[in-house]
Enzyme design. Structure first.
Site, PDB file in Angstrom:
ATOM      1  N   ASP A   1      43.914  22.638  39.407  1.00 21.02           N
ATOM      2  CA  ASP A   1      43.059  23.723  38.910  1.00 21.02           C
ATOM      3  C   ASP A   1      42.459  23.253  37.585  1.00 21.02           C
ATOM      4  OD1 ASP A   1      42.065  25.981  37.603  1.00 21.02           O
ATOM      5  OD2 ASP A   1      43.544  27.335  38.483  1.00 21.02           O
TER       6      ASP A   1
ATOM      7  N   TYR B   1      48.595  30.501  36.272  1.00 19.27           N
ATOM      8  CA  TYR B   1      47.827  31.738  36.124  1.00 19.27           C
ATOM      9  C   TYR B   1      48.487  32.829  36.997  1.00 19.27           C
ATOM     10  CZ  TYR B   1      44.177  35.115  36.949  1.00 19.27           C
ATOM     11  OH  TYR B   1      43.498  36.291  37.084  1.00 19.27           O
TER      12      TYR B   1
ATOM     13  N   LYS C   1      34.834  31.216  34.229  1.00 19.00           N
ATOM     14  CA  LYS C   1      35.219  30.866  32.849  1.00 19.00           C
ATOM     15  C   LYS C   1      34.209  29.870  32.248  1.00 19.00           C
ATOM     16  CE  LYS C   1      38.877  33.186  34.105  1.00 19.00           C
ATOM     17  NZ  LYS C   1      38.999  34.591  33.791  1.00 19.00           N
TER      18      LYS C   1
ATOM     19  N   ARG D   1      26.658  34.505  54.684  1.00 16.15           N
ATOM     20  CA  ARG D   1      28.119  34.371  54.535  1.00 16.15           C
ATOM     21  C   ARG D   1      28.544  32.936  54.824  1.00 16.15           C
ATOM     22  NH1 ARG D   1      31.681  34.728  58.482  1.00 16.15           N
ATOM     23  NH2 ARG D   1      30.649  36.336  59.668  1.00 16.15           N
TER      24      ARG D   1
HETATM   25  C1  LIG Z   1      43.580  28.837  35.348  1.00 13.26           C
HETATM   26  C2  LIG Z   1      42.949  29.902  36.196  1.00 13.26           C
HETATM   27  N1  LIG Z   1      42.778  29.668  37.510  1.00 13.26           N
HETATM   28  C3  LIG Z   1      42.220  30.588  38.320  1.00 13.26           C
HETATM   29  C4  LIG Z   1      41.803  31.810  37.843  1.00 13.26           C
HETATM   30  C5  LIG Z   1      41.208  32.811  38.788  1.00 13.26           C
HETATM   31  O1  LIG Z   1      39.809  32.865  38.648  1.00 13.26           O
HETATM   32  P1  LIG Z   1      38.936  34.148  39.020  1.00 13.26           P
HETATM   33  O2  LIG Z   1      39.260  35.219  38.053  1.00 13.26           O
HETATM   34  O3  LIG Z   1      37.519  33.645  38.961  1.00 13.26           O
HETATM   35  O4  LIG Z   1      39.313  34.553  40.418  1.00 13.26           O
HETATM   36  C6  LIG Z   1      41.952  32.097  36.488  1.00 13.26           C
HETATM   37  C7  LIG Z   1      41.536  33.408  35.965  1.00 13.26           C
HETATM   38  O5  LIG Z   1      41.783  33.758  34.823  1.00 13.26           O
HETATM   39  C8  LIG Z   1      42.563  31.123  35.639  1.00 13.26           C
HETATM   40  O6  LIG Z   1      42.742  31.345  34.327  1.00 13.26           O
END
Ligand SMILES: Cc1ncc(COP(=O)(O)O)c(C=O)c1O
Length: 397
Positions: free
Chosen positions: A186, A114, A211, A61
């Site tokens: 992000d 998001y 992604k 962890r």
């Molecule tokens: C721009 C963006 N940031 C963060 C996330 C969150 O990622 P996760 O699904 O791996 O938690 C997503 C998920 O679709 C996203 O599109």
């Protein structure tokens, strides 16, 4: 530790098969350290390690070799001093907010965000006394006007979801620096292949590895990268919240990253071709893609994204949600999934999935209308991608 020899089946069942690999050769692919804990030879070593005098893995962890390998690779790609791997993109975003913000603090986010990040801030961190303003971060004046004495951070998506707006990172970082704020970016849609936010003055970059970074829809993961001091601070908090990636997910991500440049280069080329095709189609009302000259930020995109504008575009069909549904249902190559960044072409319907938690008026302002379809363009042969959309759009005629 003394050599161990056992005879009884019960003992053998628990201990047999622990033999080390001879050190003469080394594995070419990083092994998967599928263990939750590491054994010490003696108490003296326990003392050494807990006092920080000898580096060692203790408990997965806290840290394990596969997460560390992934962190080093991601830090290298982002041009960062250090990075920290997490169990998902949301865990990475949570780790940043939770470790750097305190009750009474305020942060400024893009309006186009998001849905998971929006829910985290609006439904949960708000209860802990962290206030958020959602502003149009493409308007620098609006960002500056939202700054209060208790503002600590500006959080933006490098390329937004789903209308693919490009954040003016050099300008935002100058503002953040001048006002003593952290700029957190992000980078999920751009990835370090297209854009390295730290080079443009960001303090931290977060990414959903689920992604494009992983690239094959076979893992859930996230990372944060930045200065060693900030990553140390975030890691201390993260370790006790427990959202560490498991060794196999970390291994898969590292493997996926080896072809990041090949995938993103092809995906950007294919997305540009699809964007051009859609922009001329009579049943398409609007196309959002920063690689098109008609995009309001095409100039900024050319400057910030010289290698290509990425694999994501969105388009509005002429008609309502039913028309969008008909196009989606008619696609044969592209599948409907609430995710993106795979080597296969996929589509999603943001209004009913990723952005359904946004207030309806915000969705309308952002152009996330019921007829909007987001496409994550894959690495397939471009003519077959175009043919799939051509055939699906023909069902509207
Ligand atoms: C721009 C963006 N940031 C963060 C996330 C969150 O990622 P996760 O699904 O791996 O938690 C997503 C998920 O679709 C996203 O599109």
């Amino acid at each position: 530790m003394a050599e161990r020899q056992f005879e009884r089946l019960e003992t053998l069942a628990a201990h047999a098969g622990e033999g080390p690999v001879p050190p003469t050769t080394r594995p070419v692919s990083m092994p998967i350290y599928q263990t939750s804990v590491f054994a010490f030879p003696d108490l003296e070593t326990v003392e050494e390690v807990y006092n920080g005098r000898s580096p060692a893995y203790l408990y997965s962890r806290m840290a394990h070799p596969n997460a560390r390998a992934l962190e080093e690779a991601y830090a290298a790609l982002e041009g960062a001093e250090d990075a920290m791997a997490t169990a998902s993109g949301m865990a990475a975003i949570f780790a940043v907010f939770f470790s750097l913000l305190s009750p009474g603090d305020h942060l400024i986010c893009s309006r186009e965000l998001y849905g998971g990040t929006y829910s985290l801030l609006a439904e949960h961190l708000g209860r802990w006394g962290i206030a958020t303003d959602y502003v149009d971060t493409t308007d620098l004046g609006a960002v500056e006007a939202a700054i209060r004495p208790e503002t600590r951070m500006i959080f933006v998506e490098a390329i937004t979801n789903p209308t693919v707006q490009v954040a003016d990172l050099p300008a935002l970082s100058r503002l953040a620096f001048r006002r003593g704020l952290w700029l957190v970016v992000d980078n999920t849609f751009a990835t370090p292949y297209l854009l390295r936010p730290l080079e443009h003055g960001a303090d931290l970059v977060v990414i959903s590895a689920t992604k494009f970074l992983g690239g094959h829809s076979d893992l859930t993961g996230g990372l944060v990268a930045g200065s060693r001091a900030l990553i140390d601070r975030i890691r201390r908090c993260h370790v006790v919240t427990g959202a560490t990636p498991d060794p196999f997910a970390a291994w898969l991500c590292l493997r996926g990253m080896k072809t990041l440049h090949l995938r993103l280069e092809r995906q950007s080329q294919n997305a540009l071709a699809l964007a051009w095709f859609l922009s001329r189609h009579p049943w398409v009302e609007a196309v959002h893609y920063p690689g098109l000259p008609s995009h309001p930020q095409s100039e900024l995109a050319r400057r910030l994204l010289p290698r290509g504008a990425g694999g994501i575009l969105s388009f509005a069909v002429r008609g309502d949600e039913e028309a969008a549904g008909r196009v989606i249902r008619s696609l044969r190559l592209a599948s409907l999934v609430p995710s993106l960044g795979d080597v296969t072409t996929t589509v999603s319907h943001p209004a009913s999935t990723s952005h359904r938690t946004l207030p309806p008026e915000t969705r309308a302002q952002l152009g996330i209308t019921p007829n909007l379809i987001r496409v994550s363009v894959g690495t397939e042969a471009v003519e077959e991608i175009l043919a799939d959309f051509e055939a699906a759009l023909a069902t509207l005629g």
